[in-house]
Design a protein around this motif. Structure first.
Motif, PDB file in Angstrom:
ATOM      1  N   GLY A   1       0.794  -1.231   0.000  1.00  0.00           N
ATOM      2  CA  GLY A   1       0.000   0.000   0.000  1.00  0.00           C
ATOM      3  C   GLY A   1       0.818   1.268   0.000  1.00  0.00           C
ATOM      4  O   GLY A   1       0.279   2.351   0.188  1.00  0.00           O
TER       5      GLY A   1
ATOM      6  N   THR B   1       4.002   8.361  -1.360  1.00  0.00           N
ATOM      7  CA  THR B   1       4.006   8.131   0.085  1.00  0.00           C
ATOM      8  C   THR B   1       5.418   7.797   0.551  1.00  0.00           C
ATOM      9  O   THR B   1       5.873   8.278   1.593  1.00  0.00           O
ATOM     10  CB  THR B   1       3.055   6.980   0.448  1.00  0.00           C
ATOM     11  OG1 THR B   1       1.798   7.232  -0.166  1.00  0.00           O
ATOM     12  CG2 THR B   1       2.865   6.859   1.942  1.00  0.00           C
TER      13      THR B   1
ATOM     14  N   TYR C   1       6.737   1.880  13.385  1.00  0.00           N
ATOM     15  CA  TYR C   1       5.917   2.251  12.223  1.00  0.00           C
ATOM     16  C   TYR C   1       4.941   3.361  12.592  1.00  0.00           C
ATOM     17  O   TYR C   1       4.643   4.242  11.793  1.00  0.00           O
ATOM     18  CB  TYR C   1       5.142   1.039  11.699  1.00  0.00           C
ATOM     19  CG  TYR C   1       5.932   0.162  10.741  1.00  0.00           C
ATOM     20  CD1 TYR C   1       6.610   0.712   9.658  1.00  0.00           C
ATOM     21  CD2 TYR C   1       5.983  -1.216  10.909  1.00  0.00           C
ATOM     22  CE1 TYR C   1       7.331  -0.090   8.781  1.00  0.00           C
ATOM     23  CE2 TYR C   1       6.698  -2.030  10.030  1.00  0.00           C
ATOM     24  CZ  TYR C   1       7.364  -1.460   8.973  1.00  0.00           C
ATOM     25  OH  TYR C   1       8.066  -2.245   8.105  1.00  0.00           O
TER      26      TYR C   1
ATOM     27  N   ILE D   1       0.254   6.662   9.945  1.00  0.00           N
ATOM     28  CA  ILE D   1       0.201   5.226  10.223  1.00  0.00           C
ATOM     29  C   ILE D   1      -0.309   4.997  11.638  1.00  0.00           C
ATOM     30  O   ILE D   1       0.332   5.377  12.609  1.00  0.00           O
ATOM     31  CB  ILE D   1       1.577   4.566   9.987  1.00  0.00           C
ATOM     32  CG1 ILE D   1       1.920   4.675   8.495  1.00  0.00           C
ATOM     33  CG2 ILE D   1       1.573   3.110  10.439  1.00  0.00           C
ATOM     34  CD1 ILE D   1       3.125   3.918   8.057  1.00  0.00           C
TER      35      ILE D   1
ATOM     36  N   LYS E   1      -3.627  -0.136  13.410  1.00  0.00           N
ATOM     37  CA  LYS E   1      -4.006  -1.242  12.508  1.00  0.00           C
ATOM     38  C   LYS E   1      -3.025  -1.376  11.347  1.00  0.00           C
ATOM     39  O   LYS E   1      -2.609  -2.473  11.003  1.00  0.00           O
ATOM     40  CB  LYS E   1      -5.424  -1.009  11.964  1.00  0.00           C
ATOM     41  CG  LYS E   1      -6.483  -1.202  13.023  1.00  0.00           C
ATOM     42  CD  LYS E   1      -7.593  -2.112  12.519  1.00  0.00           C
ATOM     43  CE  LYS E   1      -8.386  -2.620  13.703  1.00  0.00           C
ATOM     44  NZ  LYS E   1      -9.534  -3.430  13.327  1.00  0.00           N
ATOM     45  N   THR E   2      -2.687  -0.228  10.741  1.00  0.00           N
ATOM     46  CA  THR E   2      -1.744  -0.271   9.629  1.00  0.00           C
ATOM     47  C   THR E   2      -0.388  -0.751  10.117  1.00  0.00           C
ATOM     48  O   THR E   2       0.281  -1.556   9.450  1.00  0.00           O
ATOM     49  CB  THR E   2      -1.608   1.120   8.988  1.00  0.00           C
ATOM     50  OG1 THR E   2      -2.900   1.633   8.723  1.00  0.00           O
ATOM     51  CG2 THR E   2      -0.826   1.063   7.686  1.00  0.00           C
ATOM     52  N   ALA E   3       0.023  -0.261  11.290  1.00  0.00           N
ATOM     53  CA  ALA E   3       1.323  -0.663  11.846  1.00  0.00           C
ATOM     54  C   ALA E   3       1.368  -2.179  12.037  1.00  0.00           C
ATOM     55  O   ALA E   3       2.364  -2.823  11.714  1.00  0.00           O
ATOM     56  CB  ALA E   3       1.575   0.057  13.160  1.00  0.00           C
TER      57      ALA E   3
ATOM     58  N   ARG F   1      -0.392  -4.400  10.399  1.00  0.00           N
ATOM     59  CA  ARG F   1      -0.344  -5.026   9.074  1.00  0.00           C
ATOM     60  C   ARG F   1       1.075  -4.975   8.508  1.00  0.00           C
ATOM     61  O   ARG F   1       1.601  -5.956   7.990  1.00  0.00           O
ATOM     62  CB  ARG F   1      -1.325  -4.301   8.144  1.00  0.00           C
ATOM     63  CG  ARG F   1      -1.680  -5.036   6.887  1.00  0.00           C
ATOM     64  CD  ARG F   1      -2.910  -4.421   6.226  1.00  0.00           C
ATOM     65  NE  ARG F   1      -2.725  -2.996   5.986  1.00  0.00           N
ATOM     66  CZ  ARG F   1      -2.291  -2.479   4.841  1.00  0.00           C
ATOM     67  NH1 ARG F   1      -2.034  -3.275   3.817  1.00  0.00           N
ATOM     68  NH2 ARG F   1      -2.156  -1.189   4.686  1.00  0.00           N
ATOM     69  N   LEU F   2       1.712  -3.806   8.637  1.00  0.00           N
ATOM     70  CA  LEU F   2       3.072  -3.648   8.110  1.00  0.00           C
ATOM     71  C   LEU F   2       4.057  -4.542   8.870  1.00  0.00           C
ATOM     72  O   LEU F   2       4.942  -5.152   8.274  1.00  0.00           O
ATOM     73  CB  LEU F   2       3.525  -2.183   8.204  1.00  0.00           C
ATOM     74  CG  LEU F   2       2.766  -1.187   7.330  1.00  0.00           C
ATOM     75  CD1 LEU F   2       3.316   0.223   7.549  1.00  0.00           C
ATOM     76  CD2 LEU F   2       2.859  -1.565   5.849  1.00  0.00           C
TER      77      LEU F   2
ATOM     78  N   TYR G   1       3.651  -8.048   7.844  1.00  0.00           N
ATOM     79  CA  TYR G   1       4.172  -8.165   6.482  1.00  0.00           C
ATOM     80  C   TYR G   1       5.696  -8.255   6.514  1.00  0.00           C
ATOM     81  O   TYR G   1       6.306  -9.042   5.796  1.00  0.00           O
ATOM     82  CB  TYR G   1       3.712  -6.964   5.658  1.00  0.00           C
ATOM     83  CG  TYR G   1       4.080  -7.062   4.207  1.00  0.00           C
ATOM     84  CD1 TYR G   1       3.234  -7.685   3.301  1.00  0.00           C
ATOM     85  CD2 TYR G   1       5.289  -6.543   3.736  1.00  0.00           C
ATOM     86  CE1 TYR G   1       3.578  -7.798   1.970  1.00  0.00           C
ATOM     87  CE2 TYR G   1       5.644  -6.651   2.404  1.00  0.00           C
ATOM     88  CZ  TYR G   1       4.782  -7.275   1.520  1.00  0.00           C
ATOM     89  OH  TYR G   1       5.133  -7.389   0.204  1.00  0.00           O
TER      90      TYR G   1
END
Lengths: 198, 198
Positions: A19, A24, B14, B20, B23-25, B27-28, B31
């Motif tokens: 993403g 970004t 993150y 960020i 939730k995004t943190a 996910r990252l 990942y």
């Protein structure tokens, strides 16, 4: 002129994350330059640590620093109940609920004939071994409500049921707090099928 | 149960990045665990490098690996023209245009009485010094079209003009390819004010 090399290298790294596109990545890279030195060093260290210190539990496949993982080592948990999930992060979602006191098994994927992922490619053989050796009474299948997740659930159910172990699947239906108006048809259908006496 | 420590540490890192959230943190971070080892090591290395190898040019304040920066060292550029921007990334945007062949001066901010940022807090004294020593004929002010950007432009214009150096400001108006229908009033007003013979 291009970006200074340290910036463009960092942008490339950011762009490997899901993403994050070029714009970004540029914004994050420039932001990083102005970050506190300790924060950046800590960031770098935590990246290394996540690759070096995390392993998969040899029993359940969950992500852990020690092997077996905390959950598998916890004898106070219900050893007769195994909840099967696709990914380690699903274990964390389940644990947040603070209600489930059984064990887990992480598949690390789902069956997908299109991508050529068969039962041997995900953590299914280890699950079967566990079911033979441990005193398991019920397997709850908590794969995602996607086509592959459903197919995997179906496959596991057919595989496990003959051994006399109870196999269940998480309920599908309306999210709590959601409007019927906005629910998709498949969810509505599942909600009707799964209706309960009150 | 919480996240394994390496994951939660990486999530914290993150989350220090702009835009960020938790939730995004998460996910990252998950990942990252599955990323190729070399990519993660490279990521960590580029984070360190961006703090260690990048400096600000002692002449123009641009971000650079060597001092003075490539642009200030390039004698083929028009030494009589200085374009003033707020941030190093603005230099990159300008350079992408491949048309401007003068020099730059990076303010690293704008005047902001509310935040207590005065002329001494941004790179203005160095600009004045350059104007005294170098053979500059024109200063183009390319601060952003915000209230602070405009105020800074006005301040610089009043400061520099008495010395006889020409001071100009980037044109404001409709973006190329944009519809009048969707333009805000201030932009439209600027476009009318800045109309040109054809």
């Amino acid at each position: 002129m291009h970006y200074p090399e340290p910036i463009s290298k960092l942008m490339e790294s950011y762009m490997k994350l899901p993403g994050i596109g070029e714009k970004t990545a540029a914004r994050l890279a420039f932001y990083t330059v102005n970050m506190n030195e300790d924060d950046v060093t800590g960031f770098a260290r935590s990246l290394i640590s996540v690759k070096r210190d995390l392993h998969y539990c040899s029993i359940c496949g969950n992500m852990t620093e020690q092997d077996p993982c905390e959950i598998c080592q916890d004898k106070s948990r219900d050893q007769s109940l195994i909840l099967v999930v696709e990914h380690p992060k699903d274990v964390i979602s389940m644990e947040k609920m603070q209600e489930f006191k059984g064990l887990y098994h992480v598949l690390h994927g789902v069956l997908s004939p299109i991508e050529g992922t068969g039962p041997e490619d995900i953590n299914i053989p280890d699950l079967i071994k566990r079911l033979q050796n441990e005193e398991v009474k019920e397997v709850i299948i908590a794969t995602n409500a996607t086509a592959e997740g459903e197919a995997t659930a179906m496959y596991l159910s057919r595989l496990i049921k003959p051994s006399g172990i109870k196999v269940t699947r998480l309920a599908h239906g309306l999210s709590v707090g959601s409007d019927i108006e906005y629910a998709d048809e498949v969810t509505l259908l599942k909600a009707v099928e799964g209706r309960r006496d009150m």
